[in-house]
Design a protein around this motif. Structure first.
Motif, PDB file in Angstrom:
ATOM      1  N   GLY A   2      33.173  56.643  33.574  1.00  0.00           N
ATOM      2  CA  GLY A   2      33.858  55.965  34.674  1.00  0.00           C
ATOM      3  C   GLY A   2      33.684  54.466  34.737  1.00  0.00           C
ATOM      4  N   VAL A   3      32.922  53.873  33.825  1.00  0.00           N
ATOM      5  CA  VAL A   3      32.807  52.417  33.826  1.00  0.00           C
ATOM      6  C   VAL A   3      33.884  51.837  32.927  1.00  0.00           C
ATOM      7  CG1 VAL A   3      30.353  52.378  34.355  1.00  0.00           C
ATOM      8  CG2 VAL A   3      31.088  52.398  31.978  1.00  0.00           C
ATOM      9  N   GLU A   4      34.388  50.683  33.306  1.00  0.00           N
ATOM     10  CA  GLU A   4      35.499  50.082  32.593  1.00  0.00           C
ATOM     11  C   GLU A   4      35.118  48.695  32.094  1.00  0.00           C
ATOM     12  OE1 GLU A   4      38.775  50.031  35.284  1.00  0.00           O
ATOM     13  OE2 GLU A   4      38.732  52.187  35.639  1.00  0.00           O
ATOM     14  N   ARG A   5      35.988  48.112  31.324  1.00  0.00           N
ATOM     15  CA  ARG A   5      35.802  46.751  30.834  1.00  0.00           C
ATOM     16  C   ARG A   5      35.631  45.807  32.022  1.00  0.00           C
ATOM     17  NH1 ARG A   5      38.705  42.160  28.822  1.00  0.00           N
ATOM     18  NH2 ARG A   5      37.886  41.537  26.774  1.00  0.00           N
ATOM     19  N   ALA A   6      34.625  44.948  31.956  1.00  0.00           N
ATOM     20  CA  ALA A   6      34.276  43.961  32.989  1.00  0.00           C
ATOM     21  C   ALA A   6      33.539  44.568  34.177  1.00  0.00           C
ATOM     22  CB  ALA A   6      35.492  43.179  33.474  1.00  0.00           C
ATOM     23  N   SER A   7      33.134  45.832  34.076  1.00  0.00           N
ATOM     24  CA  SER A   7      32.329  46.436  35.130  1.00  0.00           C
ATOM     25  C   SER A   7      30.876  45.973  35.028  1.00  0.00           C
ATOM     26  CB  SER A   7      32.361  47.961  35.030  1.00  0.00           C
ATOM     27  OG  SER A   7      33.563  48.493  35.519  1.00  0.00           O
ATOM     28  N   PHE A   8      30.191  45.993  36.185  1.00  0.00           N
ATOM     29  CA  PHE A   8      28.738  45.831  36.242  1.00  0.00           C
ATOM     30  C   PHE A   8      28.141  47.142  36.725  1.00  0.00           C
ATOM     31  CE2 PHE A   8      30.230  41.520  37.036  1.00  0.00           C
ATOM     32  CZ  PHE A   8      29.308  40.701  36.396  1.00  0.00           C
ATOM     33  N   THR A   9      26.978  47.509  36.194  1.00  0.00           N
ATOM     34  CA  THR A   9      26.141  48.500  36.864  1.00  0.00           C
ATOM     35  C   THR A   9      24.808  47.845  37.175  1.00  0.00           C
ATOM     36  OG1 THR A   9      25.364  49.408  34.739  1.00  0.00           O
ATOM     37  CG2 THR A   9      27.206  50.540  35.829  1.00  0.00           C
ATOM     38  N   LEU A  10      24.242  48.234  38.297  1.00  0.00           N
ATOM     39  CA  LEU A  10      22.928  47.754  38.732  1.00  0.00           C
ATOM     40  C   LEU A  10      22.065  48.957  39.044  1.00  0.00           C
ATOM     41  CD1 LEU A  10      20.792  45.777  39.796  1.00  0.00           C
ATOM     42  CD2 LEU A  10      22.058  45.700  41.958  1.00  0.00           C
ATOM     43  N   HIS A  11      20.949  49.087  38.337  1.00  0.00           N
ATOM     44  CA  HIS A  11      19.994  50.164  38.563  1.00  0.00           C
ATOM     45  C   HIS A  11      18.679  49.531  39.000  1.00  0.00           C
ATOM     46  CE1 HIS A  11      22.678  52.106  35.352  1.00  0.00           C
ATOM     47  NE2 HIS A  11      23.029  52.597  36.530  1.00  0.00           N
ATOM     48  N   PRO A  12      18.327  49.644  40.276  1.00  0.00           N
ATOM     49  CA  PRO A  12      17.154  48.932  40.799  1.00  0.00           C
ATOM     50  C   PRO A  12      15.839  49.598  40.412  1.00  0.00           C
ATOM     51  CG  PRO A  12      18.161  50.226  42.530  1.00  0.00           C
ATOM     52  CD  PRO A  12      19.061  50.364  41.335  1.00  0.00           C
ATOM     53  N   GLY A  13      14.788  48.795  40.382  1.00  0.00           N
ATOM     54  CA  GLY A  13      13.464  49.324  40.130  1.00  0.00           C
ATOM     55  C   GLY A  13      13.068  50.344  41.184  1.00  0.00           C
ATOM     56  N   GLY A  14      12.316  51.353  40.755  1.00  0.00           N
ATOM     57  CA  GLY A  14      11.836  52.366  41.687  1.00  0.00           C
ATOM     58  C   GLY A  14      12.673  53.615  41.731  1.00  0.00           C
ATOM     59  N   MET A  15      13.845  53.612  41.061  1.00  0.00           N
ATOM     60  CA  MET A  15      14.720  54.787  41.057  1.00  0.00           C
ATOM     61  C   MET A  15      15.020  55.187  39.617  1.00  0.00           C
ATOM     62  SD  MET A  15      17.539  54.115  44.030  1.00  0.00           S
ATOM     63  CE  MET A  15      18.220  55.751  43.733  1.00  0.00           C
ATOM     64  N   PRO A  16      14.846  56.467  39.270  1.00  0.00           N
ATOM     65  CA  PRO A  16      15.175  56.887  37.904  1.00  0.00           C
ATOM     66  C   PRO A  16      16.683  56.857  37.679  1.00  0.00           C
ATOM     67  CG  PRO A  16      14.646  58.790  39.249  1.00  0.00           C
ATOM     68  CD  PRO A  16      14.343  57.577  40.091  1.00  0.00           C
ATOM     69  N   HIS A  17      17.072  56.513  36.455  1.00  0.00           N
ATOM     70  CA  HIS A  17      18.479  56.629  36.074  1.00  0.00           C
ATOM     71  C   HIS A  17      18.530  56.973  34.594  1.00  0.00           C
ATOM     72  CE1 HIS A  17      17.859  52.518  34.597  1.00  0.00           C
ATOM     73  NE2 HIS A  17      18.917  52.712  33.839  1.00  0.00           N
ATOM     74  N   GLY A  18      19.672  57.380  34.147  1.00  0.00           N
ATOM     75  CA  GLY A  18      19.814  57.777  32.751  1.00  0.00           C
ATOM     76  C   GLY A  18      21.235  58.177  32.459  1.00  0.00           C
ATOM     77  N   PRO A  19      21.449  58.906  31.366  1.00  0.00           N
ATOM     78  CA  PRO A  19      22.815  59.270  30.977  1.00  0.00           C
ATOM     79  C   PRO A  19      23.463  60.182  32.010  1.00  0.00           C
ATOM     80  CG  PRO A  19      21.197  60.431  29.636  1.00  0.00           C
ATOM     81  CD  PRO A  19      20.444  59.407  30.413  1.00  0.00           C
ATOM     82  N   HIS A  20      24.759  60.030  32.160  1.00  0.00           N
ATOM     83  CA  HIS A  20      25.492  60.914  33.063  1.00  0.00           C
ATOM     84  C   HIS A  20      25.487  62.343  32.524  1.00  0.00           C
ATOM     85  CE1 HIS A  20      27.792  57.479  35.175  1.00  0.00           C
ATOM     86  NE2 HIS A  20      27.019  58.081  36.053  1.00  0.00           N
ATOM     87  N   PRO A  21      25.626  63.328  33.408  1.00  0.00           N
ATOM     88  CA  PRO A  21      25.591  64.726  32.981  1.00  0.00           C
ATOM     89  C   PRO A  21      26.549  65.003  31.827  1.00  0.00           C
ATOM     90  CG  PRO A  21      25.583  64.598  35.370  1.00  0.00           C
ATOM     91  CD  PRO A  21      25.793  63.205  34.867  1.00  0.00           C
ATOM     92  N   GLY A  22      26.033  65.651  30.806  1.00  0.00           N
ATOM     93  CA  GLY A  22      26.840  66.028  29.654  1.00  0.00           C
ATOM     94  C   GLY A  22      26.875  65.000  28.542  1.00  0.00           C
ATOM     95  N   THR A  23      26.525  63.770  28.824  1.00  0.00           N
ATOM     96  CA  THR A  23      26.655  62.731  27.796  1.00  0.00           C
ATOM     97  C   THR A  23      25.543  62.809  26.752  1.00  0.00           C
ATOM     98  OG1 THR A  23      25.497  61.104  29.177  1.00  0.00           O
ATOM     99  CG2 THR A  23      27.900  61.164  29.327  1.00  0.00           C
ATOM    100  N   ALA A  24      24.347  63.259  27.132  1.00  0.00           N
ATOM    101  CA  ALA A  24      23.265  63.393  26.151  1.00  0.00           C
ATOM    102  C   ALA A  24      23.634  64.445  25.108  1.00  0.00           C
ATOM    103  CB  ALA A  24      21.962  63.749  26.841  1.00  0.00           C
ATOM    104  N   GLU A  25      24.092  65.605  25.579  1.00  0.00           N
ATOM    105  CA  GLU A  25      24.492  66.666  24.656  1.00  0.00           C
ATOM    106  C   GLU A  25      25.668  66.211  23.790  1.00  0.00           C
ATOM    107  OE1 GLU A  25      24.140  70.158  22.743  1.00  0.00           O
ATOM    108  OE2 GLU A  25      22.945  69.787  24.553  1.00  0.00           O
ATOM    109  N   ALA A  26      26.605  65.498  24.411  1.00  0.00           N
ATOM    110  CA  ALA A  26      27.796  65.055  23.675  1.00  0.00           C
ATOM    111  C   ALA A  26      27.471  64.011  22.615  1.00  0.00           C
ATOM    112  CB  ALA A  26      28.829  64.499  24.649  1.00  0.00           C
ATOM    113  N   SER A  27      26.360  63.305  22.773  1.00  0.00           N
ATOM    114  CA  SER A  27      26.017  62.258  21.807  1.00  0.00           C
ATOM    115  C   SER A  27      25.413  62.801  20.523  1.00  0.00           C
ATOM    116  CB  SER A  27      25.035  61.271  22.448  1.00  0.00           C
ATOM    117  OG  SER A  27      23.727  61.834  22.558  1.00  0.00           O
ATOM    118  N   ILE A  28      24.910  64.050  20.561  1.00  0.00           N
ATOM    119  CA  ILE A  28      24.234  64.625  19.394  1.00  0.00           C
ATOM    120  C   ILE A  28      25.235  64.780  18.242  1.00  0.00           C
ATOM    121  CG2 ILE A  28      23.041  66.666  18.516  1.00  0.00           C
ATOM    122  CD1 ILE A  28      21.881  67.059  21.324  1.00  0.00           C
ATOM    123  N   GLY A  29      24.842  64.274  17.101  1.00  0.00           N
ATOM    124  CA  GLY A  29      25.700  64.355  15.923  1.00  0.00           C
ATOM    125  C   GLY A  29      26.598  63.154  15.717  1.00  0.00           C
TER     126      GLY A  29
END
Length: 385
Positions: A321-348
């Motif tokens: 869901g992120v597009e060209r020229a988007s920003f994401t901000l993940h603040p300290g103190g909160m876990p974040h990581g790959p969106h659901p399904g993207t880790a499995e999809a990256s294998i291979g």
């Protein structure tokens, strides 16, 4: 800067007589950091660089924050920021703190005056557009994908090609921006394992000195104010200079990624550092080659830093869901990581064509009203399964 360069004519010994054709002295100017203990350059002017005809009233040039205690993940739709103004009036700040601030600038006109940031180094990522940066120390041409570094106190002009769309990510640092210490030896030279080297830099090309009088406006930013000074002589009247402090450009495409058998952490992408923040470049690269590797990053908690990503090109394999020229901000103190399904999809997968600029700060970032107006408010829930 990592190395010494010389442009134009200079005397054989610094702080000695250097005379013009009519017998008068050239005016020597030392431009340096940390008093007289940091890097510096020495420029030789035809006219005194101190002669001022008029001083204008200062105007506010500070940043108003709307959320000073951000506690949640944010997605800002940078594409919704509309072009306007010139290199200064067109800056639209989205976040910052006492160490660094970030803005998008999409100017519709070029500045007629000159500009000097007396508070901050500026590192500008050219997302779209091309042109040249002009200064007393010469011309630096830039194009899409370049970082342009302008040390504070350097008077300059941006000459942008406005016939094509342009977008700039402006990173203002209240400390000196440097290449990472881990990539430099004790003399400042970039080491063999650095992902870029001095050959990648576009340093200033010498331009003919402009011996002109008649009043030249320079806008100087300091103390969260912008003040106009009219100088008697053209600021680009330099016949020669040498030293270590100067504007330059380096392309994100010249960053050579560091890869491994398993997922490499963000510090391998670092390209610049300032006080309490770093700037990293995510570029096209091969994925990990361990037979059981997971290319997508693992979930992690930023204990000591806020993480900002500016998405430049391609599809980020760990985000949806992120597009060209988007920003994401993940603040300290909160876990974040790959969106659901993207880790499995990256294998291979064998590699990625993504391009992004990351700014990690070691103090919390505050958000502006402009940022909240372009926020995707559903982003915080995007990990829900």
């Amino acid at each position: 800067m990592a190395y010494y360069i010389q442009r134009g004519d200079i005397p054989p010994k610094r702080h000695t007589q250097f005379r013009q054709p009519d017998g008068s002295l050239y005016y020597e100017e030392v431009i340096g950091a940390e008093g007289f203990s940091g890097i510096s350059s020495i420029a030789y002017h035809i006219n005194p660089p101190t002669s001022i005809d008029k001083v204008g009233e200062p105007v506010s040039f500070g940043i108003d924050y709307a959320d000073e205690k951000n506690m949640q993940h944010r997605h800002l739709l940078g594409k919704n920021i509309q072009p306007k103004g010139d290199w200064l009036s067109g800056r639209q700040y989205v976040m910052g703190n006492n160490d660094v601030c970030l803005a998008i600038c999409q100017p519709t006109e070029n500045m007629r005056c000159f500009y000097r940031n007396a508070s901050a180094d500026e590192l500008v990522y050219v997302h779209d557009g091309e042109g040249e940066l002009l200064s007393p120390l010469g011309s630096v041409k830039f194009t899409q994908g370049d970082y342009v570094h302008v040390p504070r106190t350097i008077t300059h002009q941006w000459n942008i090609n406005l016939d094509e769309p342009c977008r700039f990510l402006v990173i203002e640092s209240y400390s000196e921006i440097k290449f990472p210490r881990k990539y430099r030896n004790q003399f400042g030279q970039l080491l063999e394992h650095s992902p870029f080297c001095e050959r990648d830099l576009k340093t200033p090309e010498f331009i003919e000195a402009k011996d002109e009088a008649g009043g030249f406006e320079v806008k100087i930013a300091k103390h969260n104010q912008l003040q106009s000074f009219t100088y008697t002589h053209h600021p680009f009247d330099v016949v020669g200079w040498d030293g270590y402090m100067y504007p330059y450009a380096i392309s994100i495409h010249d960053f050579e990624p560091i890869t491994g058998r398993i997922h490499q952490p963000p510090p391998v992408h670092q390209m610049f550092e300032g006080h309490n923040f770093v700037v990293c470049s995510f570029v096209p690269r091969l994925f990990d080659y361990h037979p059981r590797s997971i290319p997508a990053p693992y979930s992690h908690s930023n204990i000591d830093s806020d993480e900002v990503l500016f998405y430049a090109e391609g599809n980020f394999m760990s985000r949806k869901g992120v597009e060209r020229a988007s920003f994401t901000l993940h603040p300290g103190g909160m876990p974040h990581g790959p969106h659901p399904g993207t880790a499995e999809a990256s294998i291979g997968k064998k590699g990625t064509e993504e391009l992004a600029v990351m700014v990690d700060t070691f103090h919390p970032l505050k958000l502006t009203k402009q940022a909240l107006e372009i926020e995707d408010q559903e982003y915080i829930y995007s990990w829900k399964v």
